[in-house]
Design a protein around this motif. Structure first.
Motif, PDB file in Angstrom:
ATOM      1  N   SER A   4       0.857  -1.174   0.000  1.00  0.00           N
ATOM      2  CA  SER A   4       0.000   0.000   0.000  1.00  0.00           C
ATOM      3  C   SER A   4       0.897   1.230   0.000  1.00  0.00           C
ATOM      4  N   PHE A   5       0.838   2.000  -1.072  1.00  0.00           N
ATOM      5  CA  PHE A   5       1.654   3.211  -1.199  1.00  0.00           C
ATOM      6  C   PHE A   5       3.138   2.919  -0.956  1.00  0.00           C
ATOM      7  N   GLY A   6       3.610   1.783  -1.487  1.00  0.00           N
ATOM      8  CA  GLY A   6       5.018   1.424  -1.384  1.00  0.00           C
ATOM      9  C   GLY A   6       5.425   0.768  -0.073  1.00  0.00           C
ATOM     10  N   HIS A   7       4.484   0.538   0.837  1.00  0.00           N
ATOM     11  CA  HIS A   7       4.784  -0.086   2.123  1.00  0.00           C
ATOM     12  C   HIS A   7       4.176  -1.485   2.154  1.00  0.00           C
ATOM     13  N   ARG A   8       4.916  -2.417   2.745  1.00  0.00           N
ATOM     14  CA  ARG A   8       4.406  -3.777   2.901  1.00  0.00           C
ATOM     15  C   ARG A   8       3.543  -3.848   4.149  1.00  0.00           C
ATOM     16  N   ILE A   9       2.334  -4.380   3.995  1.00  0.00           N
ATOM     17  CA  ILE A   9       1.374  -4.463   5.090  1.00  0.00           C
ATOM     18  C   ILE A   9       1.119  -5.929   5.402  1.00  0.00           C
ATOM     19  N   SER A  10       1.173  -6.271   6.674  1.00  0.00           N
ATOM     20  CA  SER A  10       0.852  -7.619   7.121  1.00  0.00           C
ATOM     21  C   SER A  10      -0.537  -7.605   7.752  1.00  0.00           C
ATOM     22  N   PRO A  11      -1.527  -8.222   7.111  1.00  0.00           N
ATOM     23  CA  PRO A  11      -2.864  -8.254   7.705  1.00  0.00           C
ATOM     24  C   PRO A  11      -2.864  -8.842   9.113  1.00  0.00           C
ATOM     25  N   ARG A  12      -2.059  -9.858   9.341  1.00  0.00           N
ATOM     26  CA  ARG A  12      -2.029 -10.510  10.659  1.00  0.00           C
ATOM     27  C   ARG A  12      -1.609  -9.526  11.754  1.00  0.00           C
ATOM     28  N   GLU A  13      -0.641  -8.668  11.457  1.00  0.00           N
ATOM     29  CA  GLU A  13      -0.202  -7.672  12.440  1.00  0.00           C
ATOM     30  C   GLU A  13      -1.354  -6.734  12.824  1.00  0.00           C
ATOM     31  N   LEU A  14      -2.127  -6.310  11.840  1.00  0.00           N
ATOM     32  CA  LEU A  14      -3.261  -5.426  12.107  1.00  0.00           C
ATOM     33  C   LEU A  14      -4.355  -6.161  12.882  1.00  0.00           C
ATOM     34  N   GLU A  15      -4.582  -7.429  12.533  1.00  0.00           N
ATOM     35  CA  GLU A  15      -5.586  -8.226  13.241  1.00  0.00           C
ATOM     36  C   GLU A  15      -5.209  -8.397  14.709  1.00  0.00           C
ATOM     37  N   GLU A  16      -3.938  -8.620  14.985  1.00  0.00           N
ATOM     38  CA  GLU A  16      -3.497  -8.805  16.368  1.00  0.00           C
ATOM     39  C   GLU A  16      -3.765  -7.562  17.204  1.00  0.00           C
ATOM     40  N   VAL A  17      -3.554  -6.387  16.627  1.00  0.00           N
ATOM     41  CA  VAL A  17      -3.835  -5.136  17.347  1.00  0.00           C
ATOM     42  C   VAL A  17      -5.325  -5.040  17.654  1.00  0.00           C
ATOM     43  N   LEU A  18      -6.173  -5.347  16.674  1.00  0.00           N
ATOM     44  CA  LEU A  18      -7.626  -5.287  16.890  1.00  0.00           C
ATOM     45  C   LEU A  18      -8.087  -6.316  17.914  1.00  0.00           C
ATOM     46  N   LEU A  19      -7.547  -7.524  17.832  1.00  0.00           N
ATOM     47  CA  LEU A  19      -7.998  -8.609  18.717  1.00  0.00           C
ATOM     48  C   LEU A  19      -7.644  -8.373  20.180  1.00  0.00           C
ATOM     49  N   ARG A  20      -6.698  -7.503  20.461  1.00  0.00           N
ATOM     50  CA  ARG A  20      -6.360  -7.182  21.849  1.00  0.00           C
ATOM     51  C   ARG A  20      -7.409  -6.288  22.508  1.00  0.00           C
ATOM     52  N   HIS A  21      -8.268  -5.671  21.720  1.00  0.00           N
ATOM     53  CA  HIS A  21      -9.294  -4.774  22.267  1.00  0.00           C
ATOM     54  C   HIS A  21     -10.457  -5.605  22.822  1.00  0.00           C
ATOM     55  N   PRO A  22     -10.960  -5.265  24.012  1.00  0.00           N
ATOM     56  CA  PRO A  22     -12.045  -6.066  24.607  1.00  0.00           C
ATOM     57  C   PRO A  22     -13.366  -6.007  23.837  1.00  0.00           C
ATOM     58  N   ALA A  23     -13.546  -5.034  22.961  1.00  0.00           N
ATOM     59  CA  ALA A  23     -14.789  -4.928  22.195  1.00  0.00           C
ATOM     60  C   ALA A  23     -14.778  -5.802  20.947  1.00  0.00           C
ATOM     61  N   VAL A  24     -13.664  -6.523  20.697  1.00  0.00           N
ATOM     62  CA  VAL A  24     -13.526  -7.328  19.483  1.00  0.00           C
ATOM     63  C   VAL A  24     -13.550  -8.808  19.834  1.00  0.00           C
ATOM     64  N   ASP A  25     -14.479  -9.521  19.214  1.00  0.00           N
ATOM     65  CA  ASP A  25     -14.556 -10.971  19.385  1.00  0.00           C
ATOM     66  C   ASP A  25     -13.728 -11.677  18.309  1.00  0.00           C
ATOM     67  N   ASP A  26     -13.747 -11.141  17.093  1.00  0.00           N
ATOM     68  CA  ASP A  26     -13.002 -11.727  15.987  1.00  0.00           C
ATOM     69  C   ASP A  26     -12.724 -10.620  14.979  1.00  0.00           C
ATOM     70  N   ALA A  27     -11.650 -10.775  14.205  1.00  0.00           N
ATOM     71  CA  ALA A  27     -11.296  -9.752  13.222  1.00  0.00           C
ATOM     72  C   ALA A  27     -10.474 -10.361  12.098  1.00  0.00           C
ATOM     73  N   ALA A  28     -10.613  -9.767  10.925  1.00  0.00           N
ATOM     74  CA  ALA A  28      -9.813 -10.146   9.761  1.00  0.00           C
ATOM     75  C   ALA A  28      -9.551  -8.883   8.949  1.00  0.00           C
ATOM     76  N   VAL A  29      -8.377  -8.801   8.354  1.00  0.00           N
ATOM     77  CA  VAL A  29      -7.998  -7.650   7.538  1.00  0.00           C
ATOM     78  C   VAL A  29      -7.643  -8.152   6.144  1.00  0.00           C
ATOM     79  N   VAL A  30      -8.167  -7.460   5.131  1.00  0.00           N
ATOM     80  CA  VAL A  30      -7.879  -7.796   3.737  1.00  0.00           C
ATOM     81  C   VAL A  30      -7.592  -6.508   2.971  1.00  0.00           C
ATOM     82  N   PRO A  31      -6.858  -6.623   1.856  1.00  0.00           N
ATOM     83  CA  PRO A  31      -6.656  -5.437   1.024  1.00  0.00           C
ATOM     84  C   PRO A  31      -7.888  -5.176   0.159  1.00  0.00           C
ATOM     85  N   VAL A  32      -8.227  -3.900   0.025  1.00  0.00           N
ATOM     86  CA  VAL A  32      -9.306  -3.485  -0.864  1.00  0.00           C
ATOM     87  C   VAL A  32      -8.769  -2.357  -1.742  1.00  0.00           C
TER      88      VAL A  32
END
Length: 119
Positions: A4-32
């Motif tokens: 994305s804009f010349g940067h490598r993005i790891s969906p798993r890294e973003l999912e891990e940040v979201l999953l640490r939040h108590p309001a999140v039961d499950d999460a997945a990140v994909v490129p759009v």
């Protein structure tokens, strides 16, 4: 991984940040598709019990991600869903998430091949 804009993005890294939040039961990140024909991270989030999907919940989920991640890895789009599509082994069906349009249900999972019986 996606770029994305010349940067490598790891969906798993973003999912891990979201999953640490108590309001999140499950999460997945994909490129759009993003602006100017590039890719942007989109998060699909299943809210935890007692947390209602909406703009306020989205802001509380994204604030820690913005504080923890560099700006080029920030989640650009967030959509609440009741459940993530999974395979029989429990893996997220990312292709279904990429193909999904906002507000629609998930496309049906492809039929598993069935063994044929011999006469």
């Amino acid at each position: 991984m996606f770029k994305s804009f010349g940067h490598r993005i790891s969906p798993r890294e973003l999912e891990e940040v979201l999953l640490r939040h108590p309001a999140v039961d499950d999460a997945a990140v994909v490129p759009v598709p993003g602006p100017v024909g590039l890719w942007a991270p989109k998060a699909y989030v299943v809210p935890a019990d007692g947390h209602l999907p909406g703009p306020e919940t989205a802001r509380t989920l994204l604030a820690p991600a913005c504080a923890e991640l560099p700006s080029e890895e920030w989640i650009k789009v967030l959509e609440f869903v009741p459940v993530l599509p999974r395979t029989a082994s429990g893996k997220v069906r990312r292709a279904q998430l990429r193909d999904r349009r906002a507000g629609e249900g998930f496309p049906p999972a492809p039929e598993e091949p069935r063994p044929t019986s011999l006469p």
